[in-house]
Design an enzyme around this catalytic site. Structure first.
Site, mmCIF file in Angstrom:
data_model
loop_
_atom_site.group_PDB
_atom_site.id
_atom_site.type_symbol
_atom_site.label_atom_id
_atom_site.label_comp_id
_atom_site.label_asym_id
_atom_site.label_seq_id
_atom_site.Cartn_x
_atom_site.Cartn_y
_atom_site.Cartn_z
ATOM 1 N N VAL A 67 38.618 38.539 38.479
ATOM 2 C CA VAL A 67 39.654 39.677 37.834
ATOM 3 C C VAL A 67 41.050 38.947 37.262
ATOM 4 O O VAL A 67 41.213 38.044 38.093
ATOM 5 C CB VAL A 67 39.701 40.827 38.405
ATOM 6 N N CYS A 113 42.353 34.330 35.536
ATOM 7 C CA CYS A 113 41.602 35.199 36.739
ATOM 8 C C CYS A 113 41.787 34.520 38.299
ATOM 9 O O CYS A 113 42.305 33.278 38.335
ATOM 10 C CB CYS A 113 40.129 35.266 36.616
ATOM 11 N N ASP A 114 41.610 35.388 39.085
ATOM 12 C CA ASP A 114 41.884 34.860 40.485
ATOM 13 C C ASP A 114 40.390 34.788 40.972
ATOM 14 O O ASP A 114 39.525 34.638 40.257
ATOM 15 C CB ASP A 114 42.409 35.957 41.405
ATOM 16 N N SER A 115 40.352 34.427 42.267
ATOM 17 C CA SER A 115 38.963 33.957 42.869
ATOM 18 C C SER A 115 37.813 35.125 42.931
ATOM 19 O O SER A 115 36.724 34.911 42.776
ATOM 20 C CB SER A 115 39.108 33.079 44.271
#
Length: 150
Positions: free
Chosen positions: A23, A18-20
């Site tokens: 997601v 996931c990103d920050s």
């Protein structure tokens, strides 16, 4: 062997995927699509050495570079989601095959991927027929599977 055993897989979204925003980071979908068909051939019983040649081998072997790939994100895929991954391989020509991958959460399509590979001779880089075992996997995957591609 039941085709569902090698065409329907599970994947859990991990923190590192996931990103920050929490997601899935976009590139992971294509990585997952490729890893899914790798896992599928493994479950089907094909050795990875047959499909992915070793750099230490001196035999005439095929390589399968990706010549096209696409990813469509339909709904957010979040940390902790448990996804069902459905794989739909098909032969395009004697030297091309495509693997469509659907990602579902609670039976709802959240993403889809498409990867097209071209079979080349490792030494000459000329187009060659798909490996026989790969063709058998594609053929077996399309016989009476009752899986519907969305």
């Amino acid at each position: 062997m039941n085709p569902h055993s090698w065409l329907i897989l599970k994947r859990k979204v991990r923190f590192g995927d996931c990103d920050s925003a929490g997601v899935i980071h976009f590139h992971n979908l294509l990585r997952w699509a490729h890893e899914s068909w790798e896992e599928s051939i493994d479950i089907y019983g094909i050795s990875h050495q047959v499909i992915f040649p070793s750099c230490h081998s001196h035999e005439n072997q095929n390589i399968l570079p990706i010549v096209n790939c696409e990813a469509n994100f339909l709904l957010p895929i979040k940390l902790g989601d448990l996804l069902t991954v459905k794989i739909f391989p098909k032969k395009i020509s004697n030297h091309l095959f495509q693997v469509n991958t659907l990602f579902l959460k609670d039976e709802i399509k959240v993403a889809e991927g498409k990867i097209i590979h071209c079979s080349l001779d490792m030494n000459s880089k000329l187009k060659v027929k798909l490996p026989d075992q790969l063709e058998r996997w594609i053929e077996a995957s399309n016989i009476n599977t009752h899986l519907k591609e969305c």
